[in-house]
Design a protein around this motif. Structure first.
Motif, mmCIF file in Angstrom:
data_model
loop_
_atom_site.group_PDB
_atom_site.id
_atom_site.type_symbol
_atom_site.label_atom_id
_atom_site.label_comp_id
_atom_site.label_asym_id
_atom_site.label_seq_id
_atom_site.Cartn_x
_atom_site.Cartn_y
_atom_site.Cartn_z
ATOM 1 N N SER A 148 0.817 -1.218 0.000
ATOM 2 C CA SER A 148 0.000 0.000 0.000
ATOM 3 C C SER A 148 0.848 1.265 0.000
ATOM 4 O O SER A 148 0.309 2.373 -0.051
ATOM 5 C CB SER A 148 -0.940 0.005 1.210
ATOM 6 N N GLY A 149 2.180 1.114 0.096
ATOM 7 C CA GLY A 149 3.059 2.281 0.077
ATOM 8 C C GLY A 149 3.454 2.789 1.437
ATOM 9 O O GLY A 149 3.851 3.952 1.576
ATOM 10 N N LYS A 150 3.371 1.925 2.466
ATOM 11 C CA LYS A 150 3.679 2.365 3.842
ATOM 12 C C LYS A 150 5.084 2.940 3.953
ATOM 13 O O LYS A 150 5.281 3.999 4.546
ATOM 14 C CB LYS A 150 3.522 1.196 4.824
ATOM 15 N N THR A 151 6.075 2.209 3.411
ATOM 16 C CA THR A 151 7.456 2.661 3.554
ATOM 17 C C THR A 151 7.665 4.007 2.880
ATOM 18 O O THR A 151 8.290 4.916 3.452
ATOM 19 C CB THR A 151 8.420 1.621 2.958
ATOM 20 N N THR A 152 7.131 4.160 1.671
ATOM 21 C CA THR A 152 7.292 5.421 0.944
ATOM 22 C C THR A 152 6.694 6.584 1.720
ATOM 23 O O THR A 152 7.326 7.644 1.883
ATOM 24 C CB THR A 152 6.624 5.323 -0.434
ATOM 25 N N VAL A 153 5.476 6.400 2.230
ATOM 26 C CA VAL A 153 4.821 7.472 2.977
ATOM 27 C C VAL A 153 5.565 7.749 4.283
ATOM 28 O O VAL A 153 5.756 8.912 4.667
ATOM 29 C CB VAL A 153 3.346 7.122 3.249
ATOM 30 N N ALA A 154 5.996 6.691 4.987
ATOM 31 C CA ALA A 154 6.715 6.884 6.255
ATOM 32 C C ALA A 154 8.003 7.667 6.038
ATOM 33 O O ALA A 154 8.334 8.569 6.818
ATOM 34 C CB ALA A 154 7.010 5.532 6.900
ATOM 35 N N VAL A 155 8.738 7.342 4.986
ATOM 36 C CA VAL A 155 9.991 8.037 4.696
ATOM 37 C C VAL A 155 9.718 9.497 4.340
ATOM 38 O O VAL A 155 10.400 10.414 4.828
ATOM 39 C CB VAL A 155 10.753 7.338 3.555
ATOM 40 N N ARG A 156 8.721 9.737 3.502
ATOM 41 C CA ARG A 156 8.393 11.113 3.114
ATOM 42 C C ARG A 156 7.924 11.925 4.316
ATOM 43 O O ARG A 156 8.295 13.100 4.473
ATOM 44 C CB ARG A 156 7.321 11.102 2.021
ATOM 45 N N VAL B 45 -3.554 6.418 7.771
ATOM 46 C CA VAL B 45 -4.116 5.197 7.187
ATOM 47 C C VAL B 45 -4.003 5.250 5.669
ATOM 48 O O VAL B 45 -4.415 6.230 5.038
ATOM 49 C CB VAL B 45 -5.594 5.024 7.605
ATOM 50 N N LEU B 46 -3.450 4.184 5.086
ATOM 51 C CA LEU B 46 -3.357 4.039 3.635
ATOM 52 C C LEU B 46 -4.373 2.988 3.219
ATOM 53 O O LEU B 46 -4.157 1.794 3.421
ATOM 54 C CB LEU B 46 -1.941 3.621 3.228
ATOM 55 N N ALA B 47 -5.479 3.438 2.675
ATOM 56 C CA ALA B 47 -6.591 2.541 2.346
ATOM 57 C C ALA B 47 -6.751 2.454 0.831
ATOM 58 O O ALA B 47 -6.950 3.466 0.160
ATOM 59 C CB ALA B 47 -7.884 3.051 2.977
ATOM 60 N N ARG B 48 -6.653 1.242 0.297
ATOM 61 C CA ARG B 48 -6.830 1.077 -1.149
ATOM 62 C C ARG B 48 -8.296 1.097 -1.548
ATOM 63 O O ARG B 48 -8.629 1.388 -2.696
ATOM 64 C CB ARG B 48 -6.178 -0.238 -1.590
ATOM 65 N N GLU B 49 -9.172 0.763 -0.618
ATOM 66 C CA GLU B 49 -10.607 0.803 -0.870
ATOM 67 C C GLU B 49 -11.325 1.055 0.444
ATOM 68 O O GLU B 49 -10.747 0.903 1.531
ATOM 69 C CB GLU B 49 -11.087 -0.502 -1.514
ATOM 70 N N ASP B 50 -12.599 1.441 0.362
ATOM 71 C CA ASP B 50 -13.348 1.797 1.567
ATOM 72 C C ASP B 50 -13.409 0.657 2.574
ATOM 73 O O ASP B 50 -13.441 0.890 3.784
ATOM 74 C CB ASP B 50 -14.769 2.230 1.192
ATOM 75 N N ALA B 51 -13.429 -0.588 2.075
ATOM 76 C CA ALA B 51 -13.518 -1.737 2.973
ATOM 77 C C ALA B 51 -12.282 -1.880 3.859
ATOM 78 O O ALA B 51 -12.317 -2.597 4.864
ATOM 79 C CB ALA B 51 -13.726 -3.016 2.162
#
Length: 233
Positions: free
Chosen positions: A12-20, A104-110
């Motif tokens: 979901s891109g956690k590492t990228t967002v955390a680093v940024r 929160v990195l959510a790919r969809e509402d669920a």
């Protein structure tokens, strides 16, 4: 210390967002530390530290460029906080943590409920601001972390009148409570290690305070009142 937890499912891109986010916080003059949760062992195959970890309780690695500390068994993040020379902590992963606010990195509402959107300072993805946060999004998130980030002790002691730290954390995020409502770090006994407060439930506070009070009462010059004790652990 202020802290935030970046959570999302795999890829979901956690590492990228955390680093940024950590970079944006550091550019604001914060002393930022990072922590990463993983579901597998960290790769140290054929490394000398890995070989030592097979026979040693704790392994320290030191080089001219960096220092590493390896425990070959599970430890809890609050146990490590006194070792982190920081005022801001960015945690990647660890969806089970209930004592930190979240990005929160959510790919969809669920994904929102399983990822704990009740703890979210910001949501990026299907129900948020687009699949990948822009630089502007990250800047706003960094400002929000500085303004509203926090770290509860994770004791789940119930002294605040709630069942666990997660309920208090959700109330803080929603504006119904404040970090100071945590009784385990704001009671009559306060202990810090490396400048970081140690959480104590009311039973432990009473036990430690009573023991110290009994010992101090045998010393010349002691009288009831505020007491400060400092020593190198």
């Amino acid at each position: 210390m202020i802290a935030v937890n970046v959570v999302g499912f795999k890829n979901s891109g956690k590492t990228t967002v955390a680093v940024r986010l950590a970079r944006a916080l550091a550019q604001r003059g914060r002393r930022v530390a990072g922590a990463k949760f993983a579901h597998c062992r960290f790769d140290r195959e054929n490394a000398d530290t890995g070989k030592l970890a097979e026979v040693c309780r704790v392994v320290a690695g030191l080089s001219p460029e960096e220092t590493m500390l390896l425990w070959p068994r599970k430890r809890y993040l609050p146990d490590l906080l006194p070792l982190l020379d920081c005022d801001t902590l960015v945690v990647e992963g660890g969806k089970e943590l209930g004592w930190l606010p979240r990005i929160v990195l959510a790919r969809e509402d669920a994904d929102l409920a399983p990822l704990g959107s009740d703890l979210a300072l910001a949501v990026f993805g299907a129900a948020g601001t687009g699949n990948e946060p822009t630089d502007e999004d990250i800047e706003r998130a960094a400002d929000m972390v500085i303004e509203r980030g926090f770290a509860l002790p994770g004791l789940d002691c119930g002294d605040c009148g709630r069942e666990n730290c997660r309920e208090l954390a959700a109330d803080i995020v929603a504006g119904r409570a404040a970090p100071g409502d945590c009784r385990s770090v704001g009671g009559g006994l306060r202990i810090t290690v490396g400048g970081k407060p140690i959480g104590l439930n009311h039973f432990t506070q009473d036990l430690v305070a009573g023991t110290l009070r009994g010992l101090l009462s045998t010393l010349k010059g002691y009288s009831p009142g505020p007491v400060t004790i400092e020593f190198d652990g």
